[in-house]
Write a protein that holds these residues in place. Structure first.
Motif, PDB file in Angstrom:
ATOM      1  N   GLY A 133      37.532  69.932  51.812  1.00 43.88           N
ATOM      2  CA  GLY A 133      37.035  71.141  52.778  1.00 43.88           C
ATOM      3  C   GLY A 133      37.961  71.601  53.502  1.00 43.88           C
ATOM      4  O   GLY A 133      37.363  72.535  54.424  1.00 43.88           O
ATOM      5  N   ILE A 150      38.720  75.317  53.609  1.00 43.98           N
ATOM      6  CA  ILE A 150      37.645  76.447  53.543  1.00 43.98           C
ATOM      7  C   ILE A 150      37.750  77.229  54.847  1.00 43.98           C
ATOM      8  O   ILE A 150      37.409  78.534  54.492  1.00 43.98           O
ATOM      9  N   GLY A 197      33.572  69.173  47.649  1.00 45.88           N
ATOM     10  CA  GLY A 197      33.631  70.146  48.810  1.00 45.88           C
ATOM     11  C   GLY A 197      32.033  70.359  49.327  1.00 45.88           C
ATOM     12  O   GLY A 197      32.082  70.608  50.606  1.00 45.88           O
ATOM     13  N   LEU A 229      32.062  73.452  55.241  1.00 43.42           N
ATOM     14  CA  LEU A 229      31.596  74.516  54.310  1.00 43.42           C
ATOM     15  C   LEU A 229      30.553  75.410  54.656  1.00 43.42           C
ATOM     16  O   LEU A 229      30.368  76.473  54.702  1.00 43.42           O
ATOM     17  N   TYR A 230      29.384  74.652  55.131  1.00 40.18           N
ATOM     18  CA  TYR A 230      28.417  75.414  55.731  1.00 40.18           C
ATOM     19  C   TYR A 230      28.579  76.083  57.043  1.00 40.18           C
ATOM     20  O   TYR A 230      27.906  76.910  57.216  1.00 40.18           O
ATOM     21  N   PHE A 269      33.583  82.169  48.729  1.00 40.71           N
ATOM     22  CA  PHE A 269      33.726  80.697  48.454  1.00 40.71           C
ATOM     23  C   PHE A 269      33.366  80.226  47.208  1.00 40.71           C
ATOM     24  O   PHE A 269      32.485  80.544  46.626  1.00 40.71           O
ATOM     25  N   CYS A 301      33.447  77.366  44.295  1.00 41.26           N
ATOM     26  CA  CYS A 301      33.027  75.996  43.978  1.00 41.26           C
ATOM     27  C   CYS A 301      33.482  75.628  42.352  1.00 41.26           C
ATOM     28  O   CYS A 301      32.692  76.487  41.725  1.00 41.26           O
TER      29      CYS A 301
END
Lengths: 334, 330
Positions: free
Chosen positions: A117, A120, A147, A153-154, A169, A171
């Protein structure tokens, strides 16, 4: 022979180059020429090419530790990548970063990251730059299902949605964070729903079909370019272990067989249906990567005094070597 | 010259930098509409707009992470973390990302950003809002660290920090915002170098940030019997220790005064360097005078007692120079 649309063939070629490259990385290790064994292969995840094909010159990106394929898809020179993975001066980072920290500012690669992460939020900043300078640059963060467990990330998705930044983003869900399968790490496995909850446009695509990824990624990347940040999940399978030394004892042969059957290269071959041409492409990839590996192995390691370079900007003094400091003390005491 | 405050000197530095360079942006919690938790950025949102003065969610790791990405791609962000105590939230982005990017990537990608924050005691803000965590930053190669202890440095060091090609952690002191002084036309010392704040031949005291002011008060009280040389370290990482060592070689005695927990502190590092480099010149061992090795308690009485003040500095200085034992050492 020519196709009405050459793009699927080009995507196959890129995917094949990625796979062959990764196979050579494995060989580099077996030959004892790699710097360590922290080598995370992206075999099985090549359909990411379906997303990178929507990126343009000037677009930026960060990757996780399993990012060789992404960088190749964005135009990396395999020789310089292998040289970096081998810890040679000719590598992208002059032998300072290795497999997990490859970067190239010129190609928009803001850095591979070995902290899950870690890279990010950097695309949020790149998005602010794009917004403030009025460019049409998109910035993409690539990471794995591991991640999805990181709080940053959030935070980053929330900021991107709040400020309507040109950010994606992505994934690449290969089903495993090291040895932990995603059903053992996620309470609910609907990752696009998480992104949608933050206000992102989200999609999920079958990672065994690069054309499906390409179709789904179009709206995500182009939407981001227009200020609607997006999230893309590519549903793939990690063909090999976590890193070079991992034999995946935590998964069954049956599961692996089933997972490896979801092979984006096999799917593309079936769909393109021209074995002669595809075999030629495969042979070209083999030849290219063989040459790259030979050149990388022959490259020289960095001189030891370069270890003090680039801690800080070269216009400022480099850290002082310990021996020099101790020599001063000893001389004064003599 | 007109008097201003430490707070307004910081504001002036931000205003001047943002006027001069449109790539400079501010981002952090409450930096815009609220005007900064300690009022430093008041009025900046109106003047520069929301694209350059960015109020963020309470997401410290991503604040620093976004600043890193902006710095990598051509902006000069000044990110604010409201209290240095929140460093625990951001150390990955700071120590693994900002500090190491240039190095890991072979010199290709610098991170020219400033992380503004503030620390220290004095407001009964308790254990999670009063720490002095500079040693964490000094322990990380790739970061630059400065801690202004005067009004003029608040302005000049911040301007200098915003010109650096590398990430700079800029730690203000919450107890200094209302301190008055003058902004000099030029910095008191070049960026990265200590400033000699007072000349004296009997004893060298090294300090920085708010403890510099306590040290100067003590030095005044010690004169004329004991003449103290006061070295303001200002820029702690990388640390240019040359002027300090020159001073200790003249005086033969060194006391290091900080507010941080003493064990493994900046003071410990300085004491080690003085021992290595000035062994033959020392009359006494280098002494550390810092915060007690405890979390900061909230009670004003306990908080005050847990860190040095001018009186304690004076006591230790008299002991070092004149062998006058303080009452508590009898």
């Amino acid at each position: 022979m020519t196709f009405a649309n050459d793009a699927p063939l080009a995507r196959y070629r890129t995917m094949r180059r990625i796979r062959t490259f990764e196979e050579r990385v494995g060989e580099l290790f077996l030959k004892g020429e790699s710097a360590g064994s922290m080598l995370h292969l992206s075999i099985g995840e090549e359909a990411v090419v379906g997303l990178t094909d929507h990126m343009a010159e000037g677009d930026t990106f960060t990757t996780h530790h399993r990012g060789h394929g992404i960088f190749l898809a964005r135009g990396a020179d395999p020789m310089r990548m292998l040289a970096e993975i081998a810890g040679r001066e000719a590598g992208y980072c002059r032998g300072k970063g290795g497999s997990m920290h490859i970067a190239d500012r010129g190609l928009g690669h803001l850095g591979a990251n070995a902290i899950v992460g870690g890279g990010i939020p950097h695309v949020v900043g790149a998005g602010i730059t794009a917004r403030n300078t009025g460019t049409r640059v998109v910035s993409v963060a690539f990471f794995g299902d591991g991640g999805m467990g990181q709080g940053i990330l959030y935070e980053a998705m929330n900021m991107a949605a709040l400020w309507k930044l040109p950010v994606v983003f992505c994934c690449i869900n290969n089903q495993y964070g090291m040895g932990t399968r995603v059903d053992r790490s996620a309470g609910r496995q609907d990752f696009p729903a998480r992104a949608e909850a933050f206000g992102l446009r989200a999609a999920r695509a079958d990672g065994s079909d690069v054309e499906a990824v390409h179709d789904a990624a179009q709206a995500i990347v182009e939407g981001a370019r227009d200020g609607q940040p997006g999230f893309m999940e590519i549903d793939a399978y990690r063909f090999h272990g976590h890193a070079r030394m991992d034999k995946s004892p935590y998964r069954t042969p049956e599961e692996e067989e089933e997972g490896r059957a979801r092979d984006p290269l096999a799917t593309a071959r079936t769909s393109l249906a021209d074995d002669t041409l595809l075999d030629t492409i495969d042979a070209e990839a083999e030849a290219e990567m063989d040459t790259a590996m030979k050149t990388a192995i022959a490259a020289t390691p960095p001189a030891s005094d370069t270890m003090f370079q680039d801690v800080y900007d070269p216009s400022t003094p480099a850290p002082r070597p310990q021996r020099a400091r101790l020599a001063d003390v000893l001389e004064e005491r003599a | 010259m007109t008097q201003t405050t430490y707070r307004d000197a910081l504001l002036q530095a931000l205003l001047d930098a943002m006027d001069a360079d449109e790539t400079v942006i501010l981002m952090g919690e409450e930096v815009g509409l609220y005007g900064g938790a300690y009022g430093v950025t008041k009025g900046m949102l109106d003047r520069f707009g929301a694209n350059r003065v960015i109020d963020t969610p309470i997401s410290e790791p991503a604040i620093v992470g976004a600043a890193i990405g902006a710095a990598m791609t051509g902006l000069r962000p000044v990110a604010e973390i409201m209290y240095v105590d929140f460093a625990g939230m951001v150390m990955d982005q700071l120590a693994n990302q900002a500090a190491k990017s240039r190095y890991m990537f072979g010199g290709q990608i610098g991170v020219p950003m400033v992380l503004r924050t503030q620390g220290g005691t004095g407001r009964s803000a308790a254990a999670q809002h009063s720490q002095s965590l500079e040693a964490w930053m000094m322990h990380t190669p790739g970061l630059r660290l400065c801690m202004p202890g005067t009004v003029s440095d608040a302005y000049h060091l911040l301007r200098d920090a915003m010109r650096q090609p590398d990430p700079v952690v800029f730690i203000e002191h919450k107890g200094l915002y209302t301190m008055k002084g003058e902004i000099g036309d030029v910095p008191d010392a070049p960026w990265g170098q200590p400033a000699i704040r007072r000349r004296g031949g009997d004893l060298t005291i090294a300090s920085y940030s708010r403890m510099l002011q306590e040290t100067l008060t003590a030095a005044e009280a010690l004169a004329p019997e004991i003449e103290t040389e006061v070295v303001d370290l200002r820029c702690l990482n990388p640390l240019d220790d040359g002027p300090l060592m020159d001073s200790v070689r003249r005086t033969g005695r060194c006391l290091i005064v900080t507010e941080a927990v003493t064990t493994c502190s900046v003071a410990s590092e300085i004491a080690a360097r003085v021992s290595e480099q000035c062994f033959d010149w020392l009359e006494e061992p280098p002494l550390r005078l810092g915060g007690e090795d405890i979390p900061i308690p909230v009670s004003p009485a306990l908080e005050r007692a847990s860190i040095p003040d001018a009186r304690l500095i004076e006591d230790v200085a008299r002991w070092l120079v004149a062998r006058e034992a303080p009452s508590w050492a009898a």
